[in-house]
Enzyme design. Structure first.
Site, PDB file in Angstrom:
ATOM      1  N   TYR A   1       1.293  -1.480   0.260  1.00  0.00           N
ATOM      2  CA  TYR A   1       0.066   0.090   0.380  1.00  0.00           C
ATOM      3  C   TYR A   1       1.607   1.380  -0.119  1.00  0.00           C
ATOM      4  O   TYR A   1       0.806   1.861  -0.642  1.00  0.00           O
ATOM      5  CB  TYR A   1      -0.416  -0.195   0.806  1.00  0.00           C
ATOM      6  CG  TYR A   1      -2.008   1.269   1.563  1.00  0.00           C
ATOM      7  CD1 TYR A   1      -2.931   1.079   0.056  1.00  0.00           C
ATOM      8  CD2 TYR A   1      -1.973   1.969   2.238  1.00  0.00           C
ATOM      9  CE1 TYR A   1      -3.658   1.917   0.691  1.00  0.00           C
ATOM     10  CE2 TYR A   1      -2.193   2.637   2.847  1.00  0.00           C
ATOM     11  CZ  TYR A   1      -3.507   2.999   1.645  1.00  0.00           C
ATOM     12  OH  TYR A   1      -5.036   4.223   2.094  1.00  0.00           O
ATOM     13  N   ASP A   2       1.887   1.398   1.260  1.00  0.00           N
ATOM     14  CA  ASP A   2       2.500   2.408   1.303  1.00  0.00           C
ATOM     15  C   ASP A   2       3.304   2.823  -0.225  1.00  0.00           C
ATOM     16  O   ASP A   2       3.531   3.772  -0.596  1.00  0.00           O
ATOM     17  CB  ASP A   2       3.756   2.196   2.032  1.00  0.00           C
ATOM     18  CG  ASP A   2       3.313   1.577   3.262  1.00  0.00           C
ATOM     19  OD1 ASP A   2       1.504   1.449   3.546  1.00  0.00           O
ATOM     20  OD2 ASP A   2       3.749   1.738   4.735  1.00  0.00           O
TER      21      ASP A   2
ATOM     22  N   ASN B   1     -13.957  -0.393  14.255  1.00  0.00           N
ATOM     23  CA  ASN B   1     -13.745  -1.623  15.162  1.00  0.00           C
ATOM     24  C   ASN B   1     -14.448  -0.858  16.878  1.00  0.00           C
ATOM     25  O   ASN B   1     -15.026  -1.941  17.024  1.00  0.00           O
ATOM     26  CB  ASN B   1     -12.224  -1.999  15.187  1.00  0.00           C
ATOM     27  CG  ASN B   1     -11.821  -3.670  14.298  1.00  0.00           C
ATOM     28  OD1 ASN B   1     -12.636  -3.665  13.770  1.00  0.00           O
ATOM     29  ND2 ASN B   1     -10.250  -3.754  14.676  1.00  0.00           N
TER      30      ASN B   1
ATOM     31  N   PRO C   1       3.157   1.737  12.396  1.00  0.00           N
ATOM     32  CA  PRO C   1       3.828   3.970  12.652  1.00  0.00           C
ATOM     33  C   PRO C   1       3.632   4.023  14.330  1.00  0.00           C
ATOM     34  O   PRO C   1       2.349   3.279  14.503  1.00  0.00           O
ATOM     35  CB  PRO C   1       2.855   4.930  11.349  1.00  0.00           C
ATOM     36  CG  PRO C   1       2.473   3.609  10.187  1.00  0.00           C
ATOM     37  CD  PRO C   1       2.053   2.110  10.973  1.00  0.00           C
TER      38      PRO C   1
ATOM     39  N   ARG D   1     -10.607  -1.584  10.475  1.00  0.00           N
ATOM     40  CA  ARG D   1      -9.527   0.000  10.589  1.00  0.00           C
ATOM     41  C   ARG D   1     -10.515   0.114  12.370  1.00  0.00           C
ATOM     42  O   ARG D   1     -11.072   0.060  13.160  1.00  0.00           O
ATOM     43  CB  ARG D   1      -9.832   0.964  10.533  1.00  0.00           C
ATOM     44  CG  ARG D   1      -8.993   1.255   8.880  1.00  0.00           C
ATOM     45  CD  ARG D   1      -9.654   2.015   7.898  1.00  0.00           C
ATOM     46  NE  ARG D   1     -10.127   1.656   6.681  1.00  0.00           N
ATOM     47  CZ  ARG D   1     -10.755   2.296   5.766  1.00  0.00           C
ATOM     48  NH1 ARG D   1     -10.055   3.586   5.390  1.00  0.00           N
ATOM     49  NH2 ARG D   1     -11.621   2.276   5.417  1.00  0.00           N
ATOM     50  N   VAL D   2      -9.995   1.413  13.213  1.00  0.00           N
ATOM     51  CA  VAL D   2      -9.641   1.395  14.764  1.00  0.00           C
ATOM     52  C   VAL D   2     -10.941   2.085  15.323  1.00  0.00           C
ATOM     53  O   VAL D   2     -11.741   1.375  16.587  1.00  0.00           O
ATOM     54  CB  VAL D   2      -8.264   2.112  15.014  1.00  0.00           C
ATOM     55  CG1 VAL D   2      -8.547   3.359  14.961  1.00  0.00           C
ATOM     56  CG2 VAL D   2      -9.120   1.798  17.352  1.00  0.00           C
ATOM     57  N   VAL D   3     -11.519   2.915  14.600  1.00  0.00           N
ATOM     58  CA  VAL D   3     -12.399   3.791  14.606  1.00  0.00           C
ATOM     59  C   VAL D   3     -14.292   2.875  14.269  1.00  0.00           C
ATOM     60  O   VAL D   3     -15.177   2.376  15.403  1.00  0.00           O
ATOM     61  CB  VAL D   3     -12.941   4.917  13.948  1.00  0.00           C
ATOM     62  CG1 VAL D   3     -13.906   5.777  14.662  1.00  0.00           C
ATOM     63  CG2 VAL D   3     -11.796   5.659  14.093  1.00  0.00           C
TER      64      VAL D   3
ATOM     65  N   GLY E   1      -0.750   1.369  22.519  1.00  0.00           N
ATOM     66  CA  GLY E   1      -1.672   1.948  22.564  1.00  0.00           C
ATOM     67  C   GLY E   1      -0.964   3.138  22.683  1.00  0.00           C
ATOM     68  O   GLY E   1      -2.088   3.793  23.153  1.00  0.00           O
TER      69      GLY E   1
END
Ligand code: NAD
Ligand code: UDP
Ligand code: UDP
EC number: 4.1.1.35
Length: 359
Positions: free
Chosen positions: A190-191, A235, A317, A231-233, A252
């Site tokens: 992707y990157d 999830n 990251p 993705r985190v939000v 975290g």
């Protein structure tokens, strides 16, 4: 370095009287999360005709259902790795899975989508003299050594991924059916794919005079995100509504900056209409650790929920925050929606889709 060639003139057909009043706009990946919100906004202008080309890998017709059958709207099942011959004035090139779980699923296809897909969109832009905007990503900065990240930073990307081969068994991945998928891979497809896409954009600009715009998008959230896209939000909101523990990936303390989708669409349209090629960071500089995000979701949506620390994925990251000085200066743009205002709007949409009414 040679100066860019003048842009090619639009085809004679596009110059005819018939076309002069209307703007025909292609959105590749328009059935996805950001793309479908962009379609909604562009359709508000009666002078716009909108064409979406999408292969439905992560997007869905459902996101566009209110426009299907509209005389100014057209939906084409199309994979951007294949050539596309149509007549358009502008191209918003979004086609590419954005969630790590999806782009790592078939990394070779992700690279092809970014490289061959962008080449085809540029070939199309060249043939018809259209302006083209690429949705690049903050991932081009990799695991950044400069914080916050300005556009001038060249990034710190691992081109081959981690040496540790990482295997996740993903159960119940997919929107409409259940599969057990072996996901092998890292972020470089992707990157690096997006980095090459940016290079292609500038080479077509310099060599062929194509009018280009490049947005470097930072994490974006809002209604219509795939509920199980990892993705985190999405999830955290889905977990809070289902009464499951919020999965904070270790340690975290890694940070992200979250932009609400209406702000993102506004930024992309300003970039397309403005004179600056970019790249320009579009994102919300409000920065949160994943622990802080979990605490906020807990407080706003379900205070009785637990959080649990789980293993992270390789190459994650550690920090990410946009420097948006340039967007403010040249686009007059900055985000308006704070995380605490955007999360409840997304919660409403997730409640409807998950069938969990507010008590
Ligand atoms: P998304 O996955 O919801 O949308 C991507 C769309 O592209 C989907 O409709 C998918 O079916 C389509 N697509 C994928 N491969 C295709 C192909 N080969 N041919 C045709 N269509 C294809 O993702 P999104 O969040 O809406 O992201 C849109 C764009 O913004 C992507 O280019 C992504 O890289 C970029 N971006 C998004 C974020 C974010 O936080 N959402 C961050 C940085 C960059
Ligand atoms: N292309 C496309 N639609 C067009 C014009 C070109 O999809 O309307 C594709 C074309 O198939 C090629 C790519 O875009 O693979 C690059 O086109 P370009 O004309 O720049 O290069 P060439 O065809 O000379 O390799
Ligand atoms: N993350 C998390 N719990 C999850 C999913 C992700 O803590 O259930 C973390 C992940 O480790 C990363 C951050 O959230 O540090 C953002 O991940 P996401 O996949 O949303 O986006 P990206 O890594 O592309 O920024």
């Amino acid at each position: 370095q040679s100066s860019p060639k003048p842009p090619p003139s639009p085809s004679p057909l596009r110059n005819s009287k018939f076309f002069q009043s209307n703007m025909r706009i292609l959105i590749s990946g328009g059935a996805g999360f950001i793309g479908s919100h962009l379609v909604d906004k562009l359709m508000e202008n009666e002078k716009n005709e909108v064409i979406v080309a999408d292969n439905y890998f992560t997007g869905s017709k459902d996101n566009l259902k209110k426009w299907i059958g509209h005389p100014r709207f057209e939906l084409i099942r199309h994979d951007v790795t294949e050539p596309l011959l149509i007549e358009v004035d502008q191209i918003y090139h979004l086609a590419c899975p954005a969630s790590p779980i999806f782009y790592k699923y078939n990394p070779v296809k992700t690279i092809k989508t970014n490289v061959i897909g962008t080449l085809n969109m540029l070939g199309l832009a060249k043939r018809v003299g259209a302006r083209i905007l690429l949705t690049s990503t903050s991932e081009v900065y990799g695991d950044p050594l400069i914080h916050p990240q300005p556009e001038s930073y060249w990034g710190n990307v691992n081109p081959i991924g981690s040496f540790i081969h990482f295997i996740i068994t993903c159960v119940s991945f997919s929107l409409s059916y259940k599969v057990d998928a072996m996901i092998i891979g890292v972020r470089s497809c992707y990157d690096e794919g997006k980095r090459v896409a940016e290079t292609l954009m500038f080479d077509y600009h310099r060599q062929h005079g194509i009018e280009i715009r490049i947005a470097r998008i930072f994490n974006t959230y809002g209604p219509r995100m795939n509920i199980d896209d990892g993705r985190v939000v999405s999830n955290f909101i889905a977990q809070a509504l289902r009464g499951e523990a919020l999965t904070v990936q270790k340690p975290g303390t890694q940070t992200r900056s979250f932009c609400y989708v209406s702000d993102m669409v506004d930024g992309l349209m300003r970039l397309m209409e403005g004179d600056e090629t970019g790249p320009i960071n579009i994102g919300n500089p409000g920065e949160f650790t994943m622990v802080e995000l979990a605490e906020t979701v807990k407080e706003l949506i379900n205070p009785s929920i637990e959080t649990k620390m789980v293993e992270n994925t390789p190459d994650d990251p550690r920090q990410r925050k946009p420097d948006i000085t340039k967007a403010k200066e040249v686009l007059g743009w900055e985000p308006k929606v704070k995380l605490r205002e955007g999360l409840p709007l997304m919660e409403e949409d997730f409640r409807l889709r998950l069938g969990v009414p507010k008590k």
